[in-house]
Design a protein around this motif. Structure first.
Motif, PDB file in Angstrom:
ATOM      1  N   PRO A  47       0.812  -1.233   0.000  1.00 29.71           N
ATOM      2  CA  PRO A  47       0.000   0.000   0.000  1.00 29.71           C
ATOM      3  C   PRO A  47       0.836   1.268   0.000  1.00 29.71           C
ATOM      4  O   PRO A  47       0.448   2.277  -0.603  1.00 29.71           O
ATOM      5  N   PHE A  48       2.003   1.232   0.630  1.00 27.34           N
ATOM      6  CA  PHE A  48       2.843   2.429   0.687  1.00 27.34           C
ATOM      7  C   PHE A  48       3.538   2.695  -0.653  1.00 27.34           C
ATOM      8  O   PHE A  48       3.688   3.850  -1.057  1.00 27.34           O
ATOM      9  N   THR A  49       3.954   1.637  -1.342  1.00 25.59           N
ATOM     10  CA  THR A  49       4.573   1.847  -2.652  1.00 25.59           C
ATOM     11  C   THR A  49       3.539   2.372  -3.656  1.00 25.59           C
ATOM     12  O   THR A  49       3.843   3.262  -4.462  1.00 25.59           O
ATOM     13  N   LEU A  50       2.336   1.831  -3.595  1.00 27.12           N
ATOM     14  CA  LEU A  50       1.268   2.325  -4.477  1.00 27.12           C
ATOM     15  C   LEU A  50       0.922   3.773  -4.150  1.00 27.12           C
ATOM     16  O   LEU A  50       0.659   4.586  -5.052  1.00 27.12           O
ATOM     17  N   ALA A  51       0.936   4.114  -2.858  1.00 27.27           N
ATOM     18  CA  ALA A  51       0.652   5.492  -2.447  1.00 27.27           C
ATOM     19  C   ALA A  51       1.736   6.445  -2.947  1.00 27.27           C
ATOM     20  O   ALA A  51       1.439   7.566  -3.398  1.00 27.27           O
ATOM     21  N   LEU A  52       2.993   6.014  -2.883  1.00 24.41           N
ATOM     22  CA  LEU A  52       4.096   6.848  -3.378  1.00 24.41           C
ATOM     23  C   LEU A  52       3.960   7.098  -4.877  1.00 24.41           C
ATOM     24  O   LEU A  52       4.146   8.227  -5.353  1.00 24.41           O
ATOM     25  N   ALA A 196      11.518   4.507 -11.534  1.00 25.69           N
ATOM     26  CA  ALA A 196      11.905   3.792 -10.315  1.00 25.69           C
ATOM     27  C   ALA A 196      10.680   3.378  -9.514  1.00 25.69           C
ATOM     28  O   ALA A 196      10.617   2.257  -8.984  1.00 25.69           O
ATOM     29  N   LEU A 197       9.690   4.258  -9.417  1.00 24.55           N
ATOM     30  CA  LEU A 197       8.488   3.957  -8.636  1.00 24.55           C
ATOM     31  C   LEU A 197       7.639   2.873  -9.303  1.00 24.55           C
ATOM     32  O   LEU A 197       7.045   2.026  -8.626  1.00 24.55           O
ATOM     33  N   ILE A 198       7.584   2.885 -10.622  1.00 22.10           N
ATOM     34  CA  ILE A 198       6.850   1.842 -11.346  1.00 22.10           C
ATOM     35  C   ILE A 198       7.510   0.484 -11.115  1.00 22.10           C
ATOM     36  O   ILE A 198       6.839  -0.515 -10.806  1.00 22.10           O
ATOM     37  N   VAL A 199       8.835   0.442 -11.250  1.00 19.57           N
ATOM     38  CA  VAL A 199       9.573  -0.804 -11.023  1.00 19.57           C
ATOM     39  C   VAL A 199       9.381  -1.274  -9.582  1.00 19.57           C
ATOM     40  O   VAL A 199       9.203  -2.473  -9.320  1.00 19.57           O
ATOM     41  N   LEU A 200       9.414  -0.343  -8.644  1.00 20.03           N
ATOM     42  CA  LEU A 200       9.244  -0.689  -7.229  1.00 20.03           C
ATOM     43  C   LEU A 200       7.892  -1.359  -6.992  1.00 20.03           C
ATOM     44  O   LEU A 200       7.809  -2.413  -6.348  1.00 20.03           O
ATOM     45  N   CYS A 201       6.819  -0.750  -7.493  1.00 17.49           N
ATOM     46  CA  CYS A 201       5.478  -1.301  -7.270  1.00 17.49           C
ATOM     47  C   CYS A 201       5.341  -2.701  -7.858  1.00 17.49           C
ATOM     48  O   CYS A 201       4.836  -3.623  -7.193  1.00 17.49           O
ATOM     49  N   ILE A 202       5.788  -2.879  -9.089  1.00 15.11           N
ATOM     50  CA  ILE A 202       5.668  -4.182  -9.741  1.00 15.11           C
ATOM     51  C   ILE A 202       6.531  -5.226  -9.033  1.00 15.11           C
ATOM     52  O   ILE A 202       6.097  -6.361  -8.804  1.00 15.11           O
ATOM     53  N   THR A 203       7.753  -4.837  -8.655  1.00 14.36           N
ATOM     54  CA  THR A 203       8.663  -5.784  -8.000  1.00 14.36           C
ATOM     55  C   THR A 203       8.130  -6.234  -6.650  1.00 14.36           C
ATOM     56  O   THR A 203       8.177  -7.425  -6.312  1.00 14.36           O
ATOM     57  N   VAL A 204       7.611  -5.302  -5.859  1.00 14.57           N
ATOM     58  CA  VAL A 204       7.076  -5.649  -4.533  1.00 14.57           C
ATOM     59  C   VAL A 204       5.862  -6.570  -4.675  1.00 14.57           C
ATOM     60  O   VAL A 204       5.696  -7.527  -3.907  1.00 14.57           O
ATOM     61  N   LEU A 205       5.010  -6.299  -5.643  1.00 22.35           N
ATOM     62  CA  LEU A 205       3.863  -7.171  -5.885  1.00 22.35           C
ATOM     63  C   LEU A 205       4.324  -8.579  -6.261  1.00 22.35           C
ATOM     64  O   LEU A 205       3.779  -9.580  -5.764  1.00 22.35           O
ATOM     65  N   LEU A 206       5.320  -8.672  -7.138  1.00 21.80           N
ATOM     66  CA  LEU A 206       5.834  -9.970  -7.554  1.00 21.80           C
ATOM     67  C   LEU A 206       6.490 -10.709  -6.392  1.00 21.80           C
ATOM     68  O   LEU A 206       6.324 -11.929  -6.236  1.00 21.80           O
ATOM     69  N   GLN A 207       7.245  -9.984  -5.563  1.00 18.10           N
ATOM     70  CA  GLN A 207       7.888 -10.608  -4.404  1.00 18.10           C
ATOM     71  C   GLN A 207       6.856 -11.151  -3.424  1.00 18.10           C
ATOM     72  O   GLN A 207       7.048 -12.227  -2.835  1.00 18.10           O
ATOM     73  N   THR A 208       5.768 -10.412  -3.237  1.00 16.42           N
ATOM     74  CA  THR A 208       4.702 -10.875  -2.352  1.00 16.42           C
ATOM     75  C   THR A 208       4.070 -12.150  -2.891  1.00 16.42           C
ATOM     76  O   THR A 208       3.798 -13.094  -2.136  1.00 16.42           O
ATOM     77  N   LEU A 209       3.848 -12.202  -4.204  1.00 19.40           N
ATOM     78  CA  LEU A 209       3.265 -13.394  -4.824  1.00 19.40           C
ATOM     79  C   LEU A 209       4.218 -14.582  -4.736  1.00 19.40           C
ATOM     80  O   LEU A 209       3.797 -15.704  -4.409  1.00 19.40           O
ATOM     81  N   ILE A 210       5.506 -14.340  -5.002  1.00 21.78           N
ATOM     82  CA  ILE A 210       6.484 -15.434  -4.990  1.00 21.78           C
ATOM     83  C   ILE A 210       6.654 -15.996  -3.585  1.00 21.78           C
ATOM     84  O   ILE A 210       6.520 -17.208  -3.354  1.00 21.78           O
ATOM     85  N   LEU A 211       6.969 -15.112  -2.633  1.00 17.27           N
ATOM     86  CA  LEU A 211       7.226 -15.575  -1.271  1.00 17.27           C
ATOM     87  C   LEU A 211       5.937 -16.007  -0.579  1.00 17.27           C
ATOM     88  O   LEU A 211       5.918 -16.995   0.168  1.00 17.27           O
ATOM     89  N   SER A 240      10.374   0.178   4.521  1.00 16.49           N
ATOM     90  CA  SER A 240      10.875  -0.570   3.365  1.00 16.49           C
ATOM     91  C   SER A 240      10.483   0.128   2.071  1.00 16.49           C
ATOM     92  O   SER A 240      11.286   0.218   1.131  1.00 16.49           O
ATOM     93  N   ALA A 241       9.247   0.605   2.002  1.00 17.74           N
ATOM     94  CA  ALA A 241       8.781   1.302   0.801  1.00 17.74           C
ATOM     95  C   ALA A 241       9.570   2.583   0.564  1.00 17.74           C
ATOM     96  O   ALA A 241      10.006   2.862  -0.561  1.00 17.74           O
ATOM     97  N   LEU A 242       9.772   3.357   1.625  1.00 14.92           N
ATOM     98  CA  LEU A 242      10.524   4.610   1.489  1.00 14.92           C
ATOM     99  C   LEU A 242      11.980   4.333   1.109  1.00 14.92           C
ATOM    100  O   LEU A 242      12.538   4.983   0.218  1.00 14.92           O
ATOM    101  N   GLY A 243      12.589   3.366   1.809  1.00 17.49           N
ATOM    102  CA  GLY A 243      13.978   3.046   1.523  1.00 17.49           C
ATOM    103  C   GLY A 243      14.162   2.497   0.115  1.00 17.49           C
ATOM    104  O   GLY A 243      15.079   2.906  -0.606  1.00 17.49           O
ATOM    105  N   SER A 244      13.278   1.587  -0.289  1.00 18.74           N
ATOM    106  CA  SER A 244      13.387   0.996  -1.627  1.00 18.74           C
ATOM    107  C   SER A 244      13.147   2.037  -2.714  1.00 18.74           C
ATOM    108  O   SER A 244      13.789   1.992  -3.767  1.00 18.74           O
ATOM    109  N   ALA A 245      12.236   2.966  -2.477  1.00 20.24           N
ATOM    110  CA  ALA A 245      12.001   4.039  -3.453  1.00 20.24           C
ATOM    111  C   ALA A 245      13.280   4.843  -3.673  1.00 20.24           C
ATOM    112  O   ALA A 245      13.617   5.213  -4.809  1.00 20.24           O
ATOM    113  N   CYS A 246      14.014   5.074  -2.591  1.00 21.30           N
ATOM    114  CA  CYS A 246      15.274   5.816  -2.696  1.00 21.30           C
ATOM    115  C   CYS A 246      16.350   4.970  -3.381  1.00 21.30           C
ATOM    116  O   CYS A 246      17.080   5.462  -4.245  1.00 21.30           O
TER     117      CYS A 246
END
Length: 305
Positions: A47-52, A196-211, A240-246
């Motif tokens: 939710p935080f990455t999508l909000a960013l 960067a933000l687009i990649v972050l959102c997609i990557t976090v979604l994929l990581q959630t699905l994988i793990l 994590s969302a803020l740090g990964s965005a950076c």
């Protein structure tokens, strides 16, 4: 190639945020399994990455960029490499020699510099290479916790399980950075922050699905504990969302090795937190290690500009 000066403040902010997140995540790791503690980073970060991304799009409206065919492939590669790297690092800690595992995992900056050259043709100036070496030496010294471990001791420890898994962890963290950088290059347009933000959102979604999928198959009972920890895990997700965005912004706008060596300033923030807030006494070796890390950052910057 540096495409924007924004990489420097973004990387410094990433280091500070990661040190903060690590301190909070330790509370979660006591009550969850290895995979459960990893899942909270991604699940509660969604939710935080999508909000960013939404906030940035609202503030700077523009046409949606085109995504190249290999965009999703690089997101998957970077996200999976990060999951593997994190688990390998924890595995290194589980072996007898915690010091060696930690120290060798910090070869990530060197491995990242070599891999980014081989895979993407990224070149660093001589001063930046000196900064990479100086920074890694400083982090290794900090990892010893005041114990005397010379170069010969580290070389002898190469065959230890902790050293092998530590270096493997650094290798996959380096691959993570390269995968993310390549993914941002697959996003069209000149706005690297948006990429960067687009990649972050997609990557976090994929990581959630994988793990999450792995845990549903192997650790179904742990899922309930992940949701029960929402009070603390929500903080981990936010940081994590803020740090990964950076981090992702840094990777999108500057060479991988340069971002990683400057990002090692994280250990300075961590040590400062322990010294000034927790009132922990700083050893002489730790002070020397911090000086080496800061010197490495300054050398890397001198070579970049």
């Amino acid at each position: 190639m540096i495409s924007s000066p924004l990489w420097l403040p973004a990387t410094l902010m990433a280091g500070a945020t990661q040190a903060w997140r690590t301190a909070i995540q330790r509370r979660v790791s006591h009550s969850l399994s290895l995979n459960g503690a990893g899942l909270v980073r991604y699940l509660y970060g969604i939710p935080f990455t999508l909000a960013l991304l939404g906030l940035y799009r609202f503030s700077f409206p523009a046409p949606w960029p085109t995504l190249q065919p290999r965009f999703l492939l690089f997101c998957i590669a970077g996200g999976l490499a990060q999951i593997i790297a994190t688990n390998l690092l924890i595995l290194a800690f589980s072996h007898r020699n915690f010091v060696v595992g930690t120290a060798y995992s910090k070869t990530e900056a060197v491995q990242g510099a070599i891999l980014s050259f081989l895979l993407m043709g990224e070149r660093l100036a001589a001063l930046s290479w000196a900064g990479v070496g100086c920074g890694v030496a400083g982090v290794m010294l900090l990892s010893t916790g005041g114990k005397r471990m010379g170069p010969v001791d580290f070389l002898r420890a190469l065959g230890q399980p902790a050293a092998i898994t530590g270096m493997a962890s650094g290798f996959f963290f380096a691959l993570t950075a390269i995968g993310i950088r390549r993914a941002t290059q697959q996003v069209g347009g000149d706005d690297r922050i948006l990429a960067a933000l687009i990649v972050l959102c997609i990557t976090v979604l994929l990581q959630t699905l994988i793990l999450g999928g792995w845990m549903l198959a192997r650790e179904r009972g742990e899922i309930g504990r992940v949701f029960a920890s929402w009070r603390v895990s929500g903080q981990v997700g936010l940081l994590s969302a803020l740090g990964s965005a950076c981090w992702f912004t840094g990777f999108a706008t500057a060479p991988v090795a340069l971002v990683r060596i400057v990002g090692q300033i994280e250990v300075v923030f961590t040590m400062a937190f322990g010294h000034f807030y927790l009132k922990e006494r700083m050893r002489r070796s730790e002070a020397i290690g911090l000086i080496l890390v800061v010197t490495g950052v300054l050398l890397a910057l001198a070579g970049a500009f």
